[in-house]
Scaffold this active site. Structure first.
Site, PDB file in Angstrom:
ATOM      1  N   HIS A 160      -7.524  -0.684   5.494  1.00  0.00           N
ATOM      2  CA  HIS A 160      -6.497   0.229   5.891  1.00  0.00           C
ATOM      3  C   HIS A 160      -6.176   1.541   5.076  1.00  0.00           C
ATOM      4  O   HIS A 160      -6.085   2.554   5.517  1.00  0.00           O
ATOM      5  CB  HIS A 160      -5.158  -0.770   6.386  1.00  0.00           C
ATOM      6  CG  HIS A 160      -4.095   0.055   6.787  1.00  0.00           C
ATOM      7  ND1 HIS A 160      -4.011   0.345   8.143  1.00  0.00           N
ATOM      8  CD2 HIS A 160      -2.735   0.370   6.333  1.00  0.00           C
ATOM      9  CE1 HIS A 160      -2.757   0.792   8.546  1.00  0.00           C
ATOM     10  NE2 HIS A 160      -2.217   1.056   7.266  1.00  0.00           N
TER      11      HIS A 160
ATOM     12  N   HIS B 285       1.412   3.794   2.345  1.00  0.00           N
ATOM     13  CA  HIS B 285       1.862   4.567   3.256  1.00  0.00           C
ATOM     14  C   HIS B 285       3.274   4.803   3.108  1.00  0.00           C
ATOM     15  O   HIS B 285       4.064   3.672   2.696  1.00  0.00           O
ATOM     16  CB  HIS B 285       1.426   3.921   4.629  1.00  0.00           C
ATOM     17  CG  HIS B 285       0.138   4.251   4.836  1.00  0.00           C
ATOM     18  ND1 HIS B 285      -0.696   3.458   5.877  1.00  0.00           N
ATOM     19  CD2 HIS B 285      -0.922   5.126   4.360  1.00  0.00           C
ATOM     20  CE1 HIS B 285      -1.915   4.091   5.853  1.00  0.00           C
ATOM     21  NE2 HIS B 285      -1.993   5.100   5.190  1.00  0.00           N
TER      22      HIS B 285
ATOM     23  N   ASP C 296      -0.140  -4.133   5.849  1.00  0.00           N
ATOM     24  CA  ASP C 296      -1.109  -3.516   7.405  1.00  0.00           C
ATOM     25  C   ASP C 296      -2.543  -4.040   7.283  1.00  0.00           C
ATOM     26  O   ASP C 296      -3.430  -3.411   8.116  1.00  0.00           O
ATOM     27  CB  ASP C 296      -0.767  -2.056   7.446  1.00  0.00           C
ATOM     28  CG  ASP C 296       0.375  -1.732   7.623  1.00  0.00           C
ATOM     29  OD1 ASP C 296       1.394  -2.463   7.719  1.00  0.00           O
ATOM     30  OD2 ASP C 296       0.792  -0.429   7.920  1.00  0.00           O
TER      31      ASP C 296
ATOM     32  N   HIS D 163       1.010  -1.231   0.070  1.00  0.00           N
ATOM     33  CA  HIS D 163       0.121  -0.006  -0.036  1.00  0.00           C
ATOM     34  C   HIS D 163       0.761   1.244  -0.045  1.00  0.00           C
ATOM     35  O   HIS D 163       2.177   1.104  -0.042  1.00  0.00           O
ATOM     36  CB  HIS D 163      -1.039  -0.058   1.288  1.00  0.00           C
ATOM     37  CG  HIS D 163      -0.338   0.038   2.525  1.00  0.00           C
ATOM     38  ND1 HIS D 163       0.413  -1.070   3.183  1.00  0.00           N
ATOM     39  CD2 HIS D 163      -0.327   0.868   3.612  1.00  0.00           C
ATOM     40  CE1 HIS D 163       0.582  -0.742   4.265  1.00  0.00           C
ATOM     41  NE2 HIS D 163       0.387   0.478   4.623  1.00  0.00           N
TER      42      HIS D 163
ATOM     43  N   ASP E 150       5.703   4.427   5.196  1.00  0.00           N
ATOM     44  CA  ASP E 150       6.632   3.084   6.114  1.00  0.00           C
ATOM     45  C   ASP E 150       6.544   1.899   4.965  1.00  0.00           C
ATOM     46  O   ASP E 150       6.824   0.979   5.594  1.00  0.00           O
ATOM     47  CB  ASP E 150       6.168   3.076   7.413  1.00  0.00           C
ATOM     48  CG  ASP E 150       4.795   2.522   7.711  1.00  0.00           C
ATOM     49  OD1 ASP E 150       4.037   2.911   6.622  1.00  0.00           O
ATOM     50  OD2 ASP E 150       4.558   2.242   8.710  1.00  0.00           O
ATOM     51  N   HIS E 151       5.990   1.887   4.322  1.00  0.00           N
ATOM     52  CA  HIS E 151       5.895   0.891   3.123  1.00  0.00           C
ATOM     53  C   HIS E 151       6.495   1.043   1.586  1.00  0.00           C
ATOM     54  O   HIS E 151       7.157   0.429   1.046  1.00  0.00           O
ATOM     55  CB  HIS E 151       4.398   0.190   2.841  1.00  0.00           C
ATOM     56  CG  HIS E 151       4.187  -0.222   4.370  1.00  0.00           C
ATOM     57  ND1 HIS E 151       4.104  -1.787   4.658  1.00  0.00           N
ATOM     58  CD2 HIS E 151       3.497   0.291   5.573  1.00  0.00           C
ATOM     59  CE1 HIS E 151       3.736  -2.016   5.856  1.00  0.00           C
ATOM     60  NE2 HIS E 151       3.465  -0.676   6.438  1.00  0.00           N
TER      61      HIS E 151
ATOM     62  N   HIS F  98       4.548  -5.532   9.930  1.00  0.00           N
ATOM     63  CA  HIS F  98       5.013  -5.108  11.111  1.00  0.00           C
ATOM     64  C   HIS F  98       5.173  -6.366  11.959  1.00  0.00           C
ATOM     65  O   HIS F  98       4.348  -6.957  11.899  1.00  0.00           O
ATOM     66  CB  HIS F  98       4.111  -4.240  11.589  1.00  0.00           C
ATOM     67  CG  HIS F  98       4.117  -2.775  11.050  1.00  0.00           C
ATOM     68  ND1 HIS F  98       4.979  -1.815  11.125  1.00  0.00           N
ATOM     69  CD2 HIS F  98       3.323  -2.236   9.807  1.00  0.00           C
ATOM     70  CE1 HIS F  98       4.530  -0.673  10.409  1.00  0.00           C
ATOM     71  NE2 HIS F  98       3.579  -0.753   9.643  1.00  0.00           N
TER      72      HIS F  98
END
Length: 252
Positions: A114, A62, A135, A60, A64-65, A174
């Protein structure tokens, strides 16, 4: 297939990138290489040993990805497969669309909630199956409903992912298992969740150690019809149960 987990931001985000390669052809992809300073050394080592990096795969958009895409592209000029909102994306597979990584069959599974562009990826190499869930699904938990609804998360977990073979190993984005267990054990005190608690307490990493079949046993978000879960939430309609569970987890 060979799966190398690359921890990122340990102690804060506790993210994972994954290098997945076909051991026969050496073709490979890197999933969610969000922090290039931690990922690039592993990629260089792999490529120097003969691995052929074919693409970046994002679960996705975001940061942090998908936030490391531009930096990784400076070293490896390869296409990016991911959700429509991912940085520098070149290909967004449709739901159920398949592609190959060497001899490995990969299927894209759209799981909006998400984020609306969330995609899980099922990798199959003979009888070896793994799903990379970003996520959407964590070990013993699920992601927050940032862009979606309880109905969408129910569909993502309990229709799309629950339909996979029970022996499919789960590789989330995560390492959140300890926190998920802290919540889950309040909801149900079953043997499966107690075993997960014991494993998490004695192992730093849990990715790839549990399967979709396991998740159906101990993940409260995949047990919406369980009387104990319904009692905890005070609800019986499965969408109301999902909503109440997420609200309770958010307030922890």
């Amino acid at each position: 297939m060979h799966i190398e987990s690359i921890p990122m931001w340990e102690g804060t985000g506790n993210n994972y990138a994954y290098l997945v390669s076909d051991e026969k052809t050496k073709d490979a992809v890197i999933i969610d290489p969000a922090n290039p300073s931690e990922v690039l050394p592993s990629l260089k080592k792999a490529v120097d040993s003969g691995i052929k990096l074919n693409s970046i795969v994002n679960t996705h958009h975001h940061h942090d990805h998908a936030g490391g895409n531009a930096e990784v592209l400076k070293t490896y000029q390869i296409p990016i497969v991911g959700g429509k909102d991912c940085d520098k994306v070149t290909k967004t597979p449709s739901h159920g669309e398949t592609f190959k990584v060497g001899n490995i069959n990969v299927k894209a599974l759209h799981t909006p909630c998400h984020t609306q562009d969330s995609i899980c990826y099922l990798f199959e190499d003979g009888n070896d199956r793994a799903v990379f869930t970003g996520d959407t699904l964590f070990i013993g938990g699920c992601g927050r409903f940032f862009e979606g609804t309880p109905e969408e998360m129910d569909a993502a977990l309990n229709k799309t992912l629950a339909a996979l073979a029970d022996d499919t190993k789960v590789f989330p984005g995560h390492e959140y298992t300890k926190g998920n267990i802290k919540f889950g054990i309040k909801v149900i005190q079953s043997e499966p969740i107690k075993k997960l608690e014991a494993f998490a307490n004695s192992n730093k990493q849990t990715q790839g150690k549990f399967t979709i079949g396991d998740e159906k046993q101990f993940n409260v978000f995949m047990r919406l019809d369980d009387p104990a879960v319904q009692k905890f939430t005070g609800k019986t309609d499965r969408i109301d149960v999902m909503s109440a569970l997420r609200e309770a987890k958010n307030s922890m």
